[in-house]
Design a protein around this motif. Structure first.
Motif, PDB file in Angstrom:
ATOM      1  N   UNK A  13       0.833  -1.204   0.000  1.00  0.00           N
ATOM      2  CA  UNK A  13       0.000   0.000   0.000  1.00  0.00           C
ATOM      3  C   UNK A  13       0.870   1.258   0.000  1.00  0.00           C
ATOM      4  N   UNK A  14       1.938   1.222   0.791  1.00  0.00           N
ATOM      5  CA  UNK A  14       2.826   2.381   0.841  1.00  0.00           C
ATOM      6  C   UNK A  14       3.595   2.580  -0.445  1.00  0.00           C
ATOM      7  N   UNK A  15       4.037   1.480  -1.056  1.00  0.00           N
ATOM      8  CA  UNK A  15       4.758   1.558  -2.328  1.00  0.00           C
ATOM      9  C   UNK A  15       3.861   2.141  -3.419  1.00  0.00           C
ATOM     10  N   UNK A  16       2.613   1.704  -3.438  1.00  0.00           N
ATOM     11  CA  UNK A  16       1.666   2.262  -4.402  1.00  0.00           C
ATOM     12  C   UNK A  16       1.431   3.747  -4.114  1.00  0.00           C
ATOM     13  N   UNK A  17       1.427   4.108  -2.844  1.00  0.00           N
ATOM     14  CA  UNK A  17       1.241   5.516  -2.470  1.00  0.00           C
ATOM     15  C   UNK A  17       2.417   6.360  -2.961  1.00  0.00           C
ATOM     16  N   UNK A  18       3.643   5.859  -2.789  1.00  0.00           N
ATOM     17  CA  UNK A  18       4.823   6.607  -3.231  1.00  0.00           C
ATOM     18  C   UNK A  18       4.727   6.915  -4.722  1.00  0.00           C
ATOM     19  N   UNK A  19       4.293   5.929  -5.495  1.00  0.00           N
ATOM     20  CA  UNK A  19       4.258   6.080  -6.955  1.00  0.00           C
ATOM     21  C   UNK A  19       2.895   6.540  -7.473  1.00  0.00           C
ATOM     22  N   UNK A  20       1.944   6.756  -6.548  1.00  0.00           N
ATOM     23  CA  UNK A  20       0.604   7.212  -6.905  1.00  0.00           C
ATOM     24  C   UNK A  20      -0.065   6.229  -7.855  1.00  0.00           C
ATOM     25  N   UNK A  21      -0.089   4.957  -7.448  1.00  0.00           N
ATOM     26  CA  UNK A  21      -0.650   3.885  -8.255  1.00  0.00           C
ATOM     27  C   UNK A  21      -1.975   3.402  -7.671  1.00  0.00           C
ATOM     28  N   UNK A  22      -2.794   2.824  -8.527  1.00  0.00           N
ATOM     29  CA  UNK A  22      -4.076   2.261  -8.111  1.00  0.00           C
ATOM     30  C   UNK A  22      -3.899   0.812  -7.688  1.00  0.00           C
ATOM     31  N   UNK A  23      -4.590   0.414  -6.612  1.00  0.00           N
ATOM     32  CA  UNK A  23      -4.505  -0.959  -6.095  1.00  0.00           C
ATOM     33  C   UNK A  23      -5.892  -1.573  -6.062  1.00  0.00           C
ATOM     34  N   UNK A  24      -6.009  -2.777  -6.623  1.00  0.00           N
ATOM     35  CA  UNK A  24      -7.228  -3.573  -6.525  1.00  0.00           C
ATOM     36  C   UNK A  24      -6.908  -4.849  -5.739  1.00  0.00           C
ATOM     37  N   UNK A  25      -7.841  -5.779  -5.705  1.00  0.00           N
ATOM     38  CA  UNK A  25      -7.638  -7.038  -4.992  1.00  0.00           C
ATOM     39  C   UNK A  25      -7.989  -8.208  -5.906  1.00  0.00           C
ATOM     40  N   UNK A  26      -7.117  -9.215  -5.925  1.00  0.00           N
ATOM     41  CA  UNK A  26      -7.352 -10.434  -6.684  1.00  0.00           C
ATOM     42  C   UNK A  26      -7.134 -11.627  -5.761  1.00  0.00           C
ATOM     43  N   UNK A  27      -8.147 -12.430  -5.579  1.00  0.00           N
ATOM     44  CA  UNK A  27      -8.052 -13.611  -4.713  1.00  0.00           C
ATOM     45  C   UNK A  27      -7.494 -13.262  -3.338  1.00  0.00           C
TER      46      UNK A  27
END
Length: 209
Positions: A13-27
């Motif tokens: 979550x933090x890594x995605x925040x640093x790069x301003x990326x979207x996160x979803x969920x799979x399985x």
């Protein structure tokens, strides 16, 4: 294992925040929309077991722009399951540390510059008008996730990496962070260990082929 999973998910979550990326969920695991030159998506899991990993592998199989990353103490079982996928990286390490203030002076006439965007910051050092070292950090709650800590080949072994980490750490602590999280390359892991970081698990990244 629950604590390991929660810590690793905090890193994602933090890594995605640093790069301003979207996160979803799979399985039940995060899927990050990286949209970079190397890949479009990356699923990250933490020692899920062979059966669950095989199911996750189906999501990236046949897609050369999709990555599946697993964090585990023992990666061998996942190499066996990953038939048909291509190993992209298998020498990185997930590391953590409590944040503590430290000083590392900028030597050699370097010029510092910052790019700050809310709870994200990138710190660069230029030498003779050219980028010599840089790194980024993002703060989510009390977590600081460090990313892309790099020193150009001509300026290595001069303490710039240590200086960048110390400077970013001070900034993150000023934003309320108390814990550091990152994934390190082989070269970076040596630096982070010298700074008091601990290895938590090995990292295997596979591409659909």
């Amino acid at each position: 294992m629950t604590d390991d999973r929660e810590t690793a998910i905090r890193w994602v979550r933090g890594w995605a925040h640093v790069r301003d990326l979207t996160v979803e969920t799979v399985d039940g695991w995060p899927l990050v929309h990286v949209d970079s030159a190397s890949r479009d998506t990356e699923i990250v899991c933490v020692d899920p077991g062979r059966s669950a990993f095989a199911t996750l592998a189906e999501h990236v199989a046949g897609d050369a722009r999709a990555m599946l990353t697993v964090l585990a103490d023992d990666l061998d079982p996942y190499r066996d399951v990953a038939s048909g996928l291509r190993v992209d990286r298998d020498d990185e390490t997930f590391m953590t540390a409590p944040l503590t203030p430290s000083e590392s002076s900028l030597l050699g006439g370097g010029s510092p510059r910052w790019l700050v965007d809310g709870s994200r910051a990138t710190y660069c050092v230029d030498v003779d008008g050219r980028l010599a070292a840089e790194g980024s950090v993002g703060v989510l709650g009390t977590d600081a996730v460090f990313d892309r800590i790099e020193t150009s080949p001509d300026h290595r072994r001069r303490g710039l990496g240590r200086h960048v980490m110390a400077t970013l750490t001070s900034w993150a602590m000023s934003e309320g962070a108390t814990a550091g999280l990152l994934v390190a390359s082989v070269e970076g892991a040596a630096l982070y260990r010298s700074l008091g970081w601990d290895a938590q698990s090995s990292v295997l990244s596979l591409m659909g082929a």
